[in-house]
Design a protein around this motif. Structure first.
Motif, PDB file in Angstrom:
ATOM      1  N   GLY A 123       0.855  -0.979  -0.568  1.00 37.25           N
ATOM      2  CA  GLY A 123      -0.273   0.076  -0.005  1.00 37.25           C
ATOM      3  C   GLY A 123       0.435   1.340   0.206  1.00 37.25           C
ATOM      4  O   GLY A 123       0.625   2.294  -0.418  1.00 37.25           O
ATOM      5  N   TYR A 124       1.868   0.674   0.448  1.00 38.28           N
ATOM      6  CA  TYR A 124       2.768   2.505   0.425  1.00 38.28           C
ATOM      7  C   TYR A 124       3.296   3.313  -0.318  1.00 38.28           C
ATOM      8  O   TYR A 124       3.125   4.357  -0.697  1.00 38.28           O
ATOM      9  N   ASP A 125       3.875   2.161  -1.893  1.00 37.61           N
ATOM     10  CA  ASP A 125       4.061   2.796  -2.757  1.00 37.61           C
ATOM     11  C   ASP A 125       3.085   2.892  -3.155  1.00 37.61           C
ATOM     12  O   ASP A 125       3.840   3.877  -4.134  1.00 37.61           O
ATOM     13  N   ASP A 126       2.202   2.794  -3.309  1.00 38.98           N
ATOM     14  CA  ASP A 126       0.796   2.927  -4.836  1.00 38.98           C
ATOM     15  C   ASP A 126       1.131   4.299  -3.836  1.00 38.98           C
ATOM     16  O   ASP A 126       0.314   5.091  -5.057  1.00 38.98           O
ATOM     17  N   LEU A 127       0.731   4.598  -3.073  1.00 40.33           N
ATOM     18  CA  LEU A 127       0.494   5.860  -2.534  1.00 40.33           C
ATOM     19  C   LEU A 127       1.020   7.314  -2.350  1.00 40.33           C
ATOM     20  O   LEU A 127       0.828   7.966  -3.159  1.00 40.33           O
ATOM     21  N   LEU A 128       2.246   6.394  -2.212  1.00 44.18           N
ATOM     22  CA  LEU A 128       4.007   6.970  -3.105  1.00 44.18           C
ATOM     23  C   LEU A 128       3.695   7.844  -4.114  1.00 44.18           C
ATOM     24  O   LEU A 128       3.906   9.007  -4.682  1.00 44.18           O
ATOM     25  N   ARG A 129       3.880   6.630  -4.924  1.00 37.26           N
ATOM     26  CA  ARG A 129       3.395   6.515  -6.421  1.00 37.26           C
ATOM     27  C   ARG A 129       2.748   7.912  -6.699  1.00 37.26           C
ATOM     28  O   ARG A 129       2.882   8.464  -7.807  1.00 37.26           O
ATOM     29  N   SER A 130       1.174   8.145  -6.884  1.00 39.02           N
ATOM     30  CA  SER A 130       0.561   8.972  -7.132  1.00 39.02           C
ATOM     31  C   SER A 130       0.206  10.292  -6.245  1.00 39.02           C
ATOM     32  O   SER A 130      -1.067  11.438  -6.240  1.00 39.02           O
ATOM     33  N   THR A 131       0.504  10.313  -5.291  1.00 38.29           N
ATOM     34  CA  THR A 131       0.830  11.343  -4.568  1.00 38.29           C
ATOM     35  C   THR A 131      -0.400  11.865  -3.876  1.00 38.29           C
ATOM     36  O   THR A 131      -0.712  12.793  -3.615  1.00 38.29           O
ATOM     37  N   ALA A 132      -1.240   9.797  -3.667  1.00 31.67           N
ATOM     38  CA  ALA A 132      -2.621  10.833  -2.889  1.00 31.67           C
ATOM     39  C   ALA A 132      -2.440  11.019  -1.528  1.00 31.67           C
ATOM     40  O   ALA A 132      -3.917  11.740  -0.681  1.00 31.67           O
ATOM     41  N   VAL A 133      -1.777  11.195  -0.265  1.00 31.86           N
ATOM     42  CA  VAL A 133      -1.133  12.000   0.273  1.00 31.86           C
ATOM     43  C   VAL A 133      -0.382  12.223   0.677  1.00 31.86           C
ATOM     44  O   VAL A 133       0.655  11.688  -0.298  1.00 31.86           O
ATOM     45  N   ASP A 134      -0.083  13.506   1.144  1.00 31.33           N
ATOM     46  CA  ASP A 134       0.393  14.225   2.138  1.00 31.33           C
ATOM     47  C   ASP A 134       2.471  13.336   2.980  1.00 31.33           C
ATOM     48  O   ASP A 134       3.120  14.004   2.458  1.00 31.33           O
ATOM     49  N   ALA A 135       1.627  12.749   3.754  1.00 32.84           N
ATOM     50  CA  ALA A 135       2.566  11.815   4.671  1.00 32.84           C
ATOM     51  C   ALA A 135       1.675  11.139   5.471  1.00 32.84           C
ATOM     52  O   ALA A 135       1.104  10.758   4.839  1.00 32.84           O
ATOM     53  N   PHE A 136       2.755  10.455   5.723  1.00 30.04           N
ATOM     54  CA  PHE A 136       2.219   9.117   6.634  1.00 30.04           C
ATOM     55  C   PHE A 136       2.505   9.253   8.526  1.00 30.04           C
ATOM     56  O   PHE A 136       3.438   9.661   8.744  1.00 30.04           O
TER      57      PHE A 136
END
Length: 346
Positions: A123-136
């Protein structure tokens, strides 16, 4: 203040726009943008005029458009793993609720994503690549977990709930609860009530969190001059495991009180006492850890170490806000003290 006639029909056509505010305040659109995002750039009288127009029109900035310009989603990602079967701990649920509320007040929303099996990075890589979130927000900081190192290598902003147990050189921000201090308080409470055979039931040795909590029990016992040999058990975090460990410690070590690494294990102790006709608190004292809802509603109540999860959320959001500021700023790491909720069990 009177609206200019040429624009008056547009005000009723739909939600007010930035252009409507500019017309009403008789300024440029850039001036309105500065008033909303960089008010220090404007003269006081100009800023006051724009603010009055915003208030009169009921204008709300278009967050979606702003996010496209700034590549900001206002979302904080957190991997959420469901509770294990056979356990009684819902502390993470309380933390998530606190994090959602605190994030909302700071202008962010929490995006929960599911883990997949044993893959800690799912899940981390998908969200990071799509810039779906600002931070974790990272909550799994146990020995060997790769999340923090993986995020650091990619320059992704994050704050950890938990110390970097296996990365003493780590520089990322974290917030944690002093589990050892909580167990010291629990053990000293039992010692103060006359117990000298205070047993410990904790997790396997590869759990750094569990070993940290165990160190509090050992420290308090030794400080009081009481031996710990034969009084400790390491096991899985299930009610059944706590039940079995309690039976052994009662029979072989003569334990008169128990401190447990979790409410789940403490519930197992209560099961054993019930099977033997022993009354918690009167015959054998029991203290758990996490102050779960189960601890609060079990007959008589289970004494437990309570983590200040609401304050953990506040500190994490403050650290995240610093990381996402322009320019970014770092906050000091925070170690919070837990408290002891005393009930009938001990």
């Amino acid at each position: 203040m009177v609206r200019p006639e040429p624009r008056s029909p547009a005000y009723a056509a739909g939600p007010p726009t930035l252009a409507d505010v500019a017309d009403l305040a008789r300024v440029s659109r850039q001036t309105v943008s500065n008033a909303l995002n960089n008010p220090d750039l404007l003269r006081a009288d100009t800023l006051e005029r724009v603010q009055a127009a915003v208030a009169e029109l009921g204008y709300t900035p278009n967050r979606a458009a702003r996010n496209l310009r700034t590549r900001s989603s206002q979302l904080i990602g957190m991997r959420f793993v469901p509770g294990q079967e056979g356990t009684a701990n819902a502390a993470m649920d309380r933390f998530v609720h606190s994090l959602v509320e605190t994030s909302r007040e700071a202008g962010y929303h929490v995006l929960l994503f599911a883990g997949h099996g044993t893959d800690a990075l799912a899940g981390y890589d998908d969200l990071l690549r799509s810039t779906a979130v600002d931070a974790f927000v990272v909550t799994d900081t146990f020995l060997g977990n790769p999340q923090t190192r993986w995020l650091e290598e990619r320059g992704a902003p994050f704050v950890a709930f938990g110390r970097p147990w296996d990365q003493p050189e780590a520089t990322h921000p974290w917030v944690d609860v002093d589990g050892a201090a909580g167990v010291v308080a629990a053990t000293e409470h039992l010692l103060g009530h006359g117990h000298t055979r205070v047993a410990w039931i904790g997790w396997r040795k590869d759990s750094r969190i569990g070993e940290d909590r165990r160190s509090g029990w050992s420290r308090a016992m030794h400080a009081a001059g009481h031996p710990t040999s034969g009084l400790a058990s390491r096991t899985e975090d299930t009610v059944a495991s706590g039940r079995e460990a309690a039976a052994v410690l009662l029979d072989e070590a003569g334990a008169t009180a128990f401190v447990c690494a979790s409410d789940t294990l403490a519930m197992g102790v209560l099961h054993t006492l019930d099977e033997r006709g022993l009354v918690p608190g009167r015959d054998v004292a029991v203290i758990g850890f996490d102050d779960s809802q189960v601890a609060q509603v079990v007959p008589g109540g289970l004494s437990s170490v309570r983590q200040p999860l609401e304050q953990v959320a506040v500190e994490i959001v403050a650290a995240l806000s610093g990381l996402l500021a322009h320019p970014p700023s770092s906050a000091p790491n925070v170690l919070l003290a837990p408290s002891l909720a005393v009930r009938a069990s001990g």
